[in-house]
Structure formats: C-alpha cells, structure tokens
Scaffold this motif. Structure first.
Motif, mmCIF file in Angstrom:
data_model
loop_
_atom_site.group_PDB
_atom_site.id
_atom_site.type_symbol
_atom_site.label_atom_id
_atom_site.label_comp_id
_atom_site.label_asym_id
_atom_site.label_seq_id
_atom_site.Cartn_x
_atom_site.Cartn_y
_atom_site.Cartn_z
ATOM 1 N N VAL A 76 0.268 11.676 -6.548
ATOM 2 C CA VAL A 76 0.908 12.818 -5.904
ATOM 3 C C VAL A 76 0.313 14.094 -6.477
ATOM 4 O O VAL A 76 0.256 14.274 -7.694
ATOM 5 C CB VAL A 76 2.433 12.800 -6.119
ATOM 6 N N ARG B 63 0.833 -1.193 0.000
ATOM 7 C CA ARG B 63 0.000 0.000 0.000
ATOM 8 C C ARG B 63 0.870 1.247 0.000
ATOM 9 O O ARG B 63 2.040 1.214 0.389
ATOM 10 C CB ARG B 63 -0.935 0.031 1.213
ATOM 11 N N THR B 64 0.268 2.359 -0.412
ATOM 12 C CA THR B 64 0.982 3.638 -0.417
ATOM 13 C C THR B 64 0.118 4.690 0.264
ATOM 14 O O THR B 64 -1.112 4.598 0.280
ATOM 15 C CB THR B 64 1.289 4.104 -1.849
ATOM 16 N N ALA B 65 0.790 5.675 0.835
ATOM 17 C CA ALA B 65 0.116 6.841 1.410
ATOM 18 C C ALA B 65 0.911 8.069 0.991
ATOM 19 O O ALA B 65 2.145 8.041 0.963
ATOM 20 C CB ALA B 65 0.028 6.736 2.933
ATOM 21 N N VAL B 66 0.202 9.145 0.663
ATOM 22 C CA VAL B 66 0.847 10.354 0.165
ATOM 23 C C VAL B 66 0.564 11.497 1.121
ATOM 24 O O VAL B 66 -0.585 11.754 1.486
ATOM 25 C CB VAL B 66 0.341 10.706 -1.248
ATOM 26 N N ALA C 199 0.423 5.465 -6.333
ATOM 27 C CA ALA C 199 0.317 6.630 -5.462
ATOM 28 C C ALA C 199 0.080 7.848 -6.336
ATOM 29 O O ALA C 199 0.803 8.070 -7.307
ATOM 30 C CB ALA C 199 1.591 6.804 -4.633
ATOM 31 N N ILE D 289 5.526 3.912 1.602
ATOM 32 C CA ILE D 289 5.197 2.591 1.056
ATOM 33 C C ILE D 289 5.179 1.598 2.210
ATOM 34 O O ILE D 289 6.140 1.516 2.987
ATOM 35 C CB ILE D 289 6.232 2.165 0.003
ATOM 36 N N ILE E 20 5.950 10.017 -0.327
ATOM 37 C CA ILE E 20 5.234 8.760 -0.566
ATOM 38 C C ILE E 20 5.726 7.751 0.470
ATOM 39 O O ILE E 20 6.924 7.472 0.541
ATOM 40 C CB ILE E 20 5.491 8.225 -1.984
ATOM 41 N N THR F 237 10.155 5.144 2.346
ATOM 42 C CA THR F 237 9.656 6.464 1.954
ATOM 43 C C THR F 237 10.432 6.995 0.757
ATOM 44 O O THR F 237 11.584 6.637 0.530
ATOM 45 C CB THR F 237 9.752 7.480 3.111
ATOM 46 N N TRP G 137 2.445 7.609 -9.514
ATOM 47 C CA TRP G 137 3.663 6.843 -9.248
ATOM 48 C C TRP G 137 3.273 5.390 -9.017
ATOM 49 O O TRP G 137 2.357 5.099 -8.250
ATOM 50 C CB TRP G 137 4.383 7.397 -8.018
#
Length: 694
Positions: free
Chosen positions: A595, A526-529, A593, A536, A534, A573, A582
């Motif tokens: 951005v 999973r990713t979070a921005v 992700a 990961i 970013i 990160t 991305w």
C-alpha cells in the motif's frame, strides 16, 4: 479604541502658501537683524497668520482592532503513532489552545495534517508546511502572528515551502518524541523495476542502526518471495549488501524482507521493505510436432507465429518410415528431423511442447517419449491435440506419454456437429472463465464436426463437446502441467466457420496456464491495491468463502469476509489504515499487498528530531521545544513586536502586528478663525506702536 492625529487643510494651496510664508519670515528676520523695534511682535503676528492659513485640525479616529491569526498544526502522520506520541500530541494541543484563547487579539486556526488514508501522498510523506500555509492562504501577511507545529520533527516538505515563509511570522515546533532516540531500519538501496523470467535479479539492501551501529554488528534478515517459505540470512549492519534471486514467473514478483529488531527499536514498521519486480518473458520457446499434414495443421502454426514473443520450432512428419519404397530416410525431408537434439539434448530449453495429431509411428521412439513425460514431471508444459488415430492402438496414450495424459480413449470417434461448451468447472477455471456469458456455457461460436471420445479420470474438464463428452481437460503432473484437446477441428474457428470462435484468446490462456503464469492460476490467493483499498481475490474450482486473515505493517491481524462471485472467485475488501506491506493468508495460501510507496519516506527515519525543521525555524525566528511527561506542560506563550526575538528558554513568541480598521473620523479645528485673526491683528498693532515710540 481611539487614535488621534493632527491634519492640515490649507485655505490656499501649499504651493502658494509656502512662498508667502517664506517671504514673511525673511522680512521679519531682516527687521530683527536691523534691530528694528517691534520685530518680534511682527514675526509672531505673521506666524499666527501663516498657521491660520494652514488650517490645522485634530483628527480623532475610532478604530476597531483586527485580530492576528496564529495556526496550530497537529501532526497525525503514521510516525506519530509510535509510543506515547499521539497521547502527548493531544495533551499539548489542548494546552496550547487554552493558552492562546487568553489573547483577545488573536484568532487561532487548528489544522490536522498527515492523517489521510493509506496510499495518499500526505501519508507517505509528512507535509505539515503545506498544510500550515494552506490554512492561512486567505490571510494578509500583515495579520499573521506565526505558527506552532506539534510534531515528531520528521517533516518532508520544508525545502519546497521555505520561499513562501517570508513575513509569515515565527514558526515554532513542539517535539513529541524523546531526545536521543534509536531505531533500526531496512532500506532498499537499489532494485530493478523489471527482469527476465528464468534469469536472476540482483538488488541491494542496507541495514542501519540509528544514530550509530556498534562495530561488527550483524542483523538477521528474513526473505520471502511471493509468499513462499522464508529464507534466513545474516547481513552486516551499516553496509550495502547485494542479494540475487531467480525470477520465477511473469507479472509482479514481490520480495518481502524483514530485519530482526535492533537493540534500540522504536517500531518494526521500517524493519520491513519490499522489492517489486515485473517479470517479463524474453522469448517463449515452443516445439510443435504435427503427426501428419491435415487441414488444421497450419492453424496452430499461425496462432503461435502471430505472437512476436514466441520462438516456434515446427516439424511435420510427412511420411512414416514404415512406408518402405527404397527411399533413404535421410531423403524423406528437406531437413533431417533432429530427434536426439530435440528430445534429449535441448528438451529442457522449451517452454511448451505441442503434439498435434501425433501417433506412434516409430519416428520418435519410446525412450524420447519417456523423456517428454519426465520433462513434464520436472515442471514442463505439454499440450496434446488428438486426432482420429488417438482412438486406435496407435494412440499416443499407448506410449510413455500416456502416463501424463489425463484422459483415456474409449475407441470411439464421434463424427457429428457440436458446439464446444464451457462446463460448470470451466466457468470457474481461469482458462475458460468468461469465454461466454451464456448460462448453458455455449457461446455464439461455430460448430466442430469431430471429437475423439475419451474418459477423463484426472484433472479438470473445462470444456465438453458431442454428447457432453470431455473436450478440453487440464491437469497438473508432478511440477508440470498437461492440457488435452480431444478434437482436431480447432481450426474451424480460425477459418471463421459459422462465425468462428475465441481460438486466439483460448490458446493464449491455455499457454499461459501451462507455463504457470500467476494470473491464470485456478487455485490462488491474490491482492490488488487501489489507493488505500485492498481487494483480495481467491480463485478456486469449488466455492470457498472462508475468511482470510490480513496482517497490517504494525502486525495487527484482521479477519476479512469473502463473497463468492460465481465465476471461480471469492472477493473481499479492506481499507488500509497505513502504508506498507500487508500480508494476507487463508491458512493454505498467502499473498502480500504493498500500500502506497514500496518504501515510503515516512518510515525512512522515525526518530524525533528538530533537524528537518531547522531551516524553517531559523528563517522565521522560531524555536523548537521538547514536550515532556504527558505533553500538557508547554512553553509560555508571549506576544512580541515584529522587531523583537520570538523564542527563548521556556517561552515562545507570536508576533503582535497591531493592525486595525477605522470605523469613524472626527475633525476639530485647532485655530478658530475669529480668535486667530484678532490675535494676529493685535500682535501687528503692538509691533506698529512699538515702532512708533522709537
């Protein structure tokens, strides 16, 4: 620098001097009118006296010229990275600064704009005009010479700053791209922000070949939903095309679209777009079957009913059919148990099925139990909460349900107090991770009093109980999931016995995992921005620090190292250098992700053109010029008066305001008192003598 002027400091006030001067002129004029002798000498003497009384002097000022201010704005936005624009920009900036340095009366301020980190507003939109006005906000408008923008012309804040350009001076644009450029872009015309899980969503896309597409042109588009296998489709160019997809899960659903390169292509960055839809569940339909009344029966019902998003269907088997006392079976309940409707006709409509202390009693025959097993294989969710009869020949394990259960009963029932313990695997599994911070996995919660001994030969045992035996086992079966709880004392936590426990949170996580909610996946990427950062996260039941590959919107791949946190996650990160989509992959799983803005204006049109800047150029009298070659050949720069044209063929002008400050003043009388008095008296005497001879 010297400045001279004549100033008057009358010896008597002007309001007294002027009437006297007027009277003297009238008297002298009357004499001239009567042709009196000596009239001209009398007029001359009176004028000299009046001039002397006005006390004229020569004022000499020592002036220090003030430099005008010109601003050079260098566009560093993502669209400037296309082709040779960046190199051409730097060459032009150096040449412009060299030319401007030759003007001694000019102060030059250089501003670089649009080069923030990905996710910043100035990266998603090119805001050169704001940067230009901000750079000279401390300068009076009377000192502004103008501005030179080195850009591709794609500027998005012209309209908002246009009113502030009054008296700014000429604004010129040096364009870094090529004339008549072409590009293909993919645009999301309309898309929903949320949808119902299990329902279809429809969004509209459009592909344009700029400046114009050939008739009948068709482009190939690749669609990828949540990193799954891509789907290809043909889309006509220049038309709005609706696309319908199912919403498979709750939370963020990301649909990535990629259009093939066009015949004329500047960049592939705007050939990609993303649709982000938040999936919400309309209602969660749960079927709860209690095999017999018991102390914890109501616990399951209360926990499920406490969630307003849950539609619960609950049946309790109060009396087994083998208890034959002559009572007709239709009268054994207030409502006849709709076995066929539930377990054959409407079984697939339930999101979760729970069997609580159920045993083989003939109420639900093996055919229907086999339907439940098939339901799980096809993607359903099943939770079994075991009671003492699970250890007997009447166990549900001895039915077709046993094929999907991860644990087999040994025949023992452990009647002893114990505290449920989170296992080492459970500390990494999202269902139980974080329920307790204790090293031994035992939280500050109450004890249970009974456990059915089972042997777990499948799945993951996330909690253990008495004698360290498996208590909560999770397993994937086919496309579905199964959870097995080897105790019927879950209700003690709900009653607050010895402080209770996290029963609500555990059941919530358990239900969400069974229904495949992405945030509860135990093996996931999973990713979070956050801005341009970013994060990961890879979830796994075993430590996994393999690096992941991150691919930028410009198709540049980067390896990111992962660090295991000890809680089932390894984290890495990356600071994103540009907005867009991305892609992240570890070779097995993939994620995306987004951005910045999902479809930023910066990438909407990347062709070099003066059109967006024309309102500002026209309002200030500036012009636009195309840079050629490497950009070092720039227009001739001239200083022009404020009332003259500031742009022409091959040259551009910066306003010369001629402002200055006075550092010293010298006053020199033009009419010394004694000579002027003698001159006036002499002229009056000559007039008297002239009159006397007549």
């Amino acid at each position: 620098m010297i400045g001279q002027d004549i100033a008057f400091a009358p010896l008597i006030p002007w309001h007294a001097l002027m009437p006297l001067a007027l009277l003297a002129v009238l008297i002298a004029g009357y004499g001239l009118y009567r042709r009196a002798r000596g009239g001209w000498w009398r007029l001359g003497g009176l004028l000299v006296l009046i001039l002397a009384l006005s006390n004229p002097s020569l004022v000499t000022e020592k002036r220090e010229p003030i430099k005008d201010v010109a601003v050079v704005v260098i566009d560093q936005s993502p669209s400037q990275k296309i082709g040779d624009r960046t190199a051409r920009t730097e060459k032009a900036a150096a040449a412009i600064q060299e030319k401007l340095s030759r003007f001694a009366d000019l102060e030059v301020r250089v501003v670089r704009a649009g080069g923030g980190t990905a996710g910043d507003a100035e990266v998603e939109e090119t805001r050169l005009m704001e940067a230009m006005t901000r750079a000279v906000s401390d300068v009076p408008r009377g000192r502004l010479a103008g501005a030179i923008l080195i850009t591709d012309g794609q500027v998005h804040d012209v309209a908002s700053t246009l009113p502030s350009l009054a008296d700014f001076g000429p604004v010129h644009a040096l364009l870094t791209g090529e004339k008549d450029e072409g590009d293909r872009r993919l645009t999301i015309v309309q898309a929903p922000s949320f949808g119902i899980v299990g329902k279809d969503i429809t969004f509209t896309i459009r592909i344009d070949d700029l400046p114009a597409a050939a008739a009948g042109e068709v482009a190939s588009v690749t669609l990828r939903q949540d990193g799954q296998d891509p789907i290809g489709m043909a889309v006509p160019v220049g038309q709005e095309v609706p696309i319908t997809l199912p919403l498979n899960h709750g939370g963020l659903n990301i649909v990535e679209l990629t259009a093939e390169a066009g015949r004329r292509e500047l960049t592939l960055a705007n050939n990609r777009a993303a649709v982000v839809v938040n999936g919400v569940r309309d209602r969660l339909r749960v079927l709860l079957v209690s095999g017999e009344p018991h102390a914890g029966e109501r616990t399951w019902r209360n926990l499920l009913k406490a969630d307003p998003a849950v539609d619960l269907v609950h049946f309790t088997i109060l009396r087994p059919p083998e208890k034959n006392d002559g009572t007709p079976i239709r009268e054994l309940s207030l409502i006849a148990f709709p076995i066929r409707e539930l377990f054959e006709m409407k079984l697939s409509e339930f999101d979760l099925i729970i069997f609580d202390r159920y045993k083989k009693r003939g109420v639900i025959n093996n055919m229907y139990l086999a339907n439940i097993a098939e339901y799980v294989e096809r993607g359903g969710a099943f939770l079994e909460a075991s009671g003492p009869t699970f250890a007997t020949p009447m166990s549900l394990y001895r039915s077709p349900i046993g094929t999907i259960l991860p644990a087999e009963p040994t025949g023992r029932v452990l009647e002893e107090p114990f505290k449920p313990t989170v296992t080492e695997v459970g500390k990494r599994h999202p269902v139980t991770a974080g329920l307790t911070d204790a090293v031994d996995g035992v939280g500050p919660w109450g004890r249970w009093m009974r456990q059915i001994d089972v042997t777990a030969d499948k799945g993951a045992t996330v909690m253990s109980g008495a004698e360290g035996r498996p208590l909560l086992i999770l397993n994937r079966v086919g496309q579905g999931r199964v959870a097995q709880l080897a105790s019927d004392h879950f209700w003690l936590w709900s009653r607050g016995y010895e402080g209770g426990g996290p029963q609500a949170e555990l059941l919530r996580r358990l239900a969400h995992w069974l229904m495949k909610e992405p945030e509860l996946e135990e093996n996931d990427l999973r990713t979070a921005v956050d801005g341009s950062r970013i994060t990961i996260t890879r979830r796994s039941l075993e430590p996994d620090t393999r690096p992941v590959t991150v691919t930028s919107p410009a198709d540049q791949a980067t390896q990111v190292e992962m660090r295991d946190s000890g809680t089932g996650q390894s984290v890495g990160t990356l600071i994103a250098s540009e907005p867009g989509i991305w892609r992240v992959s570890d070779g097995e799983k993939s994620a995306v992700a987004v951005v910045g803005a999902v479809n930023p204006p910066e990438l909407a049109d990347v062709r070099s053109t003066p059109d967006p800047l024309q309102p500002a150029l026209k309002a200030t009298g500036g012009g636009h010029y195309w840079l050629e070659g490497d950009g070092s050949s720039v227009p001739v720069i001239r200083r022009v008066r404020p009332d003259r044209d500031a742009a022409g063929s091959g040259w551009l002008g910066l306003r010369g305001n001629g402002d200055h400050v006075v550092t010293g003043v010298t006053q020199t009388p033009l009419l010394p008192a004694l000579p002027v008095l003698l001159l006036a008296m002499g002229m009056l005497v000559l007039a008297w003598r002239r009159e006397g001879r007549g």
